[in-house]
Design a protein around this motif. Structure first.
Motif, mmCIF file in Angstrom:
data_model
loop_
_atom_site.group_PDB
_atom_site.id
_atom_site.type_symbol
_atom_site.label_atom_id
_atom_site.label_comp_id
_atom_site.label_asym_id
_atom_site.label_seq_id
_atom_site.Cartn_x
_atom_site.Cartn_y
_atom_site.Cartn_z
ATOM 1 N N LEU A 20 0.922 -1.147 -0.129
ATOM 2 C CA LEU A 20 0.016 -0.084 -0.241
ATOM 3 C C LEU A 20 0.898 1.322 -0.055
ATOM 4 O O LEU A 20 0.716 2.017 -0.690
ATOM 5 C CB LEU A 20 -1.001 0.235 1.126
ATOM 6 N N HIS A 21 1.888 1.107 0.771
ATOM 7 C CA HIS A 21 2.623 2.333 0.908
ATOM 8 C C HIS A 21 3.354 2.721 -0.546
ATOM 9 O O HIS A 21 3.660 3.614 -0.763
ATOM 10 C CB HIS A 21 3.616 2.284 2.118
ATOM 11 N N ALA A 24 0.639 3.873 -2.798
ATOM 12 C CA ALA A 24 0.008 5.066 -2.492
ATOM 13 C C ALA A 24 0.835 6.294 -1.767
ATOM 14 O O ALA A 24 0.345 7.286 -1.471
ATOM 15 C CB ALA A 24 -1.471 4.840 -1.743
ATOM 16 N N ALA A 28 -0.895 6.892 2.613
ATOM 17 C CA ALA A 28 -1.810 6.319 1.957
ATOM 18 C C ALA A 28 -3.125 6.126 2.825
ATOM 19 O O ALA A 28 -4.015 6.111 2.265
ATOM 20 C CB ALA A 28 -1.170 4.679 1.879
ATOM 21 N N LYS A 31 -4.870 9.427 2.814
ATOM 22 C CA LYS A 31 -5.589 9.883 1.444
ATOM 23 C C LYS A 31 -6.677 8.938 1.240
ATOM 24 O O LYS A 31 -7.707 9.258 0.831
ATOM 25 C CB LYS A 31 -4.498 9.386 0.422
ATOM 26 N N ARG A 32 -6.662 7.621 1.772
ATOM 27 C CA ARG A 32 -7.711 6.606 1.592
ATOM 28 C C ARG A 32 -9.140 7.133 2.386
ATOM 29 O O ARG A 32 -10.071 7.220 1.812
ATOM 30 C CB ARG A 32 -7.478 5.255 2.066
ATOM 31 N N GLN A 95 2.512 6.535 -7.496
ATOM 32 C CA GLN A 95 1.624 7.092 -6.577
ATOM 33 C C GLN A 95 0.684 8.242 -6.932
ATOM 34 O O GLN A 95 -0.309 8.072 -6.454
ATOM 35 C CB GLN A 95 2.504 7.396 -5.163
ATOM 36 N N THR A 99 -3.265 7.903 -7.063
ATOM 37 C CA THR A 99 -3.960 8.868 -6.160
ATOM 38 C C THR A 99 -5.042 9.633 -7.115
ATOM 39 O O THR A 99 -6.103 9.769 -6.753
ATOM 40 C CB THR A 99 -3.108 9.910 -5.688
#
Length: 302
Positions: A20-21, A24, A28, A31-32, A95, A99
């Motif tokens: 995930l990192h 994103a 992350a 942001k999510r 990323q 995004t």
């Protein structure tokens, strides 16, 4: 639910967080939470095909296939090589792309508009010449239309082959229409609205596509020298083979594939299914959305 040994659960969580990192960025989770949890109208309702496709781990195959296909347009590839940080900052580029896709697919309309505006500003500043001296600008509608058609086709094809819930023909047309709504806002003129139109648009670009030194370098980098630790190289090799195998034979022929990738092509589909299933298993679930965060226009963005 089957019992999972604590050590396996911990390994799964650590692997999911690491992925995930990578995809994103270090913020992350923030942001999510913002993209999925902020109340307000959205471009796409929860029933839209674009949400089904962009939620699934098959996007990893589709994204890599799209990069390889896009690289065969000499002018588009020259712009990418000169301005995108393709090799100097590959994770940053990934990323930013992830995004943008998340914001326009799942975010509020306001967040999606801001994401589009940021991309358009970047495009306005990108211009130059190819090694052959051909001038380009990233805001050129012809180049934007190529990038859009290539990624839409690859995302959809990957989902139909590796996605948890493949789309029926009507929903596949709906996905193309959903993507067209975002493309218009980016400056694409008359994007295709269904799968037949998408296939026709890709065919229009075929005479312009060819291998260049920059496309060969991109393929070597993506397929043979990914910026990954060694333990991740084997699953990535199968993911890369799945992405290559997803492309039409005439595209594969122009890519001048590394020997190791060609060697794995017979195993591309089972290997791709295994890697996508593993990604799906380790990735943390998206945040749950409050009811008022799902108020949205129920038609594709126009």
């Amino acid at each position: 639910m089957p019992w999972t040994p604590p050590c396996v659960g911990e390994l799964r969580e650590r692997a999911g967080e690491a992925l995930l990192h990578r995809v994103a960025g270090p913020t992350a989770h923030e942001k999510r939470a913002r993209i999925h949890g902020t109340p307000g109208p959205r471009w796409f309702g929860p029933d839209r095909p674009v949400r089904v496709v962009h939620t699934d781990a098959a996007m990893y195959v589709g994204g890599l296939a799209a990069l390889l296909l896009q690289s065969l347009h000499p002018v588009a590839m020259a712009a990418v090589a000169a301005h995108s940080g393709f090799e100097s900052d590959p994770w940053g580029r990934l990323q930013r792309t992830s995004t943008f896709l998340a914001a326009t697919t799942f975010g509020t309309a306001q967040d999606a508009e801001r994401a589009v505006l940021r991309v358009r500003r970047v495009h306005d500043s990108v211009r130059g010449r190819t090694p052959e001296g051909v001038p380009y600008r990233a805001s050129d509608p012809h180049l934007l239309a190529w990038v859009h058609a290539a990624e839409t086709a690859c995302f959809l094809r990957a989902h139909q082959r590796y996605g948890r819930r493949p789309l029926d023909p009507r929903a596949a047309d709906g996905y193309v229409a959903d993507m067209a709504g975002v493309a218009r806002r980016l400056g694409v003129l008359d994007p295709p609205e269904d799968t037949a139109g998408l296939a026709a648009r890709l065919a229009e670009y075929r005479p312009e596509l060819r291998a260049t030194e920059q496309s060969r370098a991109a393929a070597r980098y993506l397929l043979s020298h990914p910026p990954l630790p060694w333990p991740a190289r084997l699953p990535y090799a199968f993911l890369a083979a799945a992405a290559v195998e997803l492309l039409p034979a005439w595209v594969r022929a122009r890519l001048e594939l590394p020997y190791a990738t060609r060697l794995l092509l017979p195993l591309a589909r089972p290997g791709g299914h295994a890697v996508v299933a593993a990604i799906r298993w380790i990735m943390p679930a998206s945040p749950r959305r409050p009811p008022d965060a799902e108020r949205s226009r129920r038609r594709p963005a126009r």
